[in-house]
Design an enzyme around this catalytic site. Structure first.
Site, short mmCIF file in Angstrom:
data_model
loop_
_atom_site.label_atom_id
_atom_site.label_comp_id
_atom_site.label_asym_id
_atom_site.label_seq_id
_atom_site.Cartn_x
_atom_site.Cartn_y
_atom_site.Cartn_z
N LYS A 99 0.33 -0.96 0.45
CA LYS A 99 -0.60 -0.14 -0.21
C LYS A 99 0.90 1.09 0.22
O LYS A 99 0.27 2.37 -0.74
CB LYS A 99 -1.22 0.24 1.06
N GLU A 121 -9.86 6.32 3.23
CA GLU A 121 -10.56 5.17 3.26
C GLU A 121 -10.00 3.86 3.81
O GLU A 121 -8.26 4.12 2.91
CB GLU A 121 -11.91 4.84 2.65
N SER A 388 1.52 -9.82 -1.30
CA SER A 388 1.12 -8.48 -1.13
C SER A 388 1.27 -7.94 -0.08
O SER A 388 1.63 -6.78 0.42
CB SER A 388 -0.57 -7.80 -0.96
#
Ligand SMILES: *Cc1c(COP(=O)(O)O)cnc(C)c1O
Length: 403
Positions: A99, A121, A388
């Site tokens: 991220k 968000e 991930s």
């Protein structure tokens, strides 16, 4: 127009940013100037040497790139009949997932645009943490919208965001998960966009976000392609990534899109069953419609109302998916499958015990499918999986009898 609406757009006559019929910009009129400004600013920044150098330097020294490409030692040895499996270790990025690649890039972009406040968000909390991290680094105030259901499931990430100086704004409407947090963030941005950047956490939303996020995450695929060529002297038979909104997958796929011999597989959350409400497999089990500003696949009932979703993995628990994935699915370039909660839990334990790597439950979906596929391919096969994120955040989501 409403934020969540499944009415079909006029294909071909819609706004910019299309992937075939998918994508576009389905937003209230008031947001169009903000998105156009973002699109122009992004084009300028990406073409600017100084911007690229600062991003690359921070990716190296702050995020920890390039992340390693690691071959599993105990699974896929040949003797077990499995293909060789490599993991692209995004779990080793600062803050524990892919991220930050995106959050950092967008925070730098916000600064370049003169917008010195961040809103975001978050579902699993990973994007909230990444946004709060990037905001702290660049000295910007940050507010993160998060559903109360997710706040309970991902308490550690709530603590981390607050430690990083961000305000966590609890969202108690709807299913109290990512979809509802996203609605609230969009609602706020309609009145604050002049000085605030809305830092979207996945390859979703209105144009230019899907393209912007894909470009910032494509570093995953670009690195992985070079690394597998160096390690094996050839491209893999296939690459596998989990798909929530689709950012780690699209960034990973981007490195291999022009290699037709490499099969691309996206793994969605199959949850606990095939009926609406039991899973979050938008591409495998959904239909096209408009959600959060883009035309893509989504989970909806017969009246076009957004359906509830379920996944053991909070980061996959979203009824929509990025429009480029919808296009890759319909064009046939990529294939999408659903993996159940139970299979993901199994892969989570297998990778932990056999390889000493505790994966995020999201990533465990990709690992589960890769292990199955590796058996079909046999020892001559070669797969690369995007890991991930890391699984520390998930230890409370696993029933203890399963361990
Ligand atoms: C957020 C998250 C995902 C899902 O998001 P994508 O945009 O689909 O990548 C997957 N894995 C981890 C570890 C995450 O934090």
């Amino acid at each position: 127009m409403s934020i969540a609406s499944a009415s079909p757009p006029h294909v071909g006559t819609g706004p910019a940013g299309r992937f075939g019929p998918f994508g576009g910009r389905y937003v209230p009129e008031t947001l169009v100037p903000a998105l156009e400004d973002l699109e122009r600013g992004w084009g300028r920044a990406w073409g600017d040497r100084g911007f690229r150098q600062e991003l690359e330097s921070l990716l190296r020294t702050y995020v920890g790139r390039p992340t390693p490409l690691h071959r599993l030692r105990n699974l896929g040895t040949g003797k077990d009949g499995l293909a060789r499996i490599y993991l692209k270790r995004e779990d080793l990025c600062h803050t524990g997932s892919h991220k930050l690649n995106n959050a950092l890039g967008q925070a730098l972009l916000a600064r370049a645009l003169g917008r010195n406040r961040i809103i975001a968000e978050t579902g699993a909390g990973q994007h909230g943490v990444a946004s709060a991290t990037a905001a702290a680094l660049l000295g910007m105030p940050c507010r993160v919208y998060m559903g109360t259901e997710d706040m309970a499931r991902q308490e550690l990430n709530v603590v981390r965001m607050r430690l990083l100086g961000a305000e966590v704004r609890a969202v108690d409407s709807g299913s109290r998960t990512l979809k509802d947090a996203t609605n609230e963030a969009i609602r706020e941005w309609m009145t604050t966009y002049r000085d605030t950047h809305y830092l979207i956490g996945s390859a979703v939303g209105p144009h230019p976000y899907p393209t912007l996020v894909r470009t910032l995450q494509s570093v995953i695929g670009t690195e992985a392609r070079a690394q597998i060529l160096e390690a094996e002297g050839r491209l893999p038979d296939g690459v596998v990534a989990c798909v929530g909104g689709g950012s780690n997958a699209i960034g990973f796929f981007a490195g291999f899109l022009d290699d037709p011999e490499v099969a691309l597989v996206g793994v969605e959350a199959g949850g606990v069953g095939e009926e609406l409400g039991a899973h979050a497999a938008s591409l495998v089990r959904g239909r096209p419609g408009v959600l959060h500003g883009a035309y893509s696949y989504l989970l909806q009932d017969e009246d076009g109302q957004i359906a509830p979703t379920h996944s053991l993995a909070a980061g996959l628990d979203y009824p929509g998916v990025g429009p480029e994935h919808a296009f890759l699915r319909t064009s046939g370039r990529a294939r999408y499958v659903a993996v159940s909660d139970e299979a993901a839990r199994g892969a989570f334990l297998t990778l932990s015990r056999r390889e000493g790597i505790i994966p995020a439950l999201e990533s465990a979906h990709a690992v589960a499918y890769a292990l199955e596929w590796a058996r079909e391919l046999g020892p001559e096969g070669l797969l690369v999986v995007c890991l991930s994120g890391r699984g520390d955040k998930d230890v409370n989501a696993l029933p203890q009898e399963g361990t």
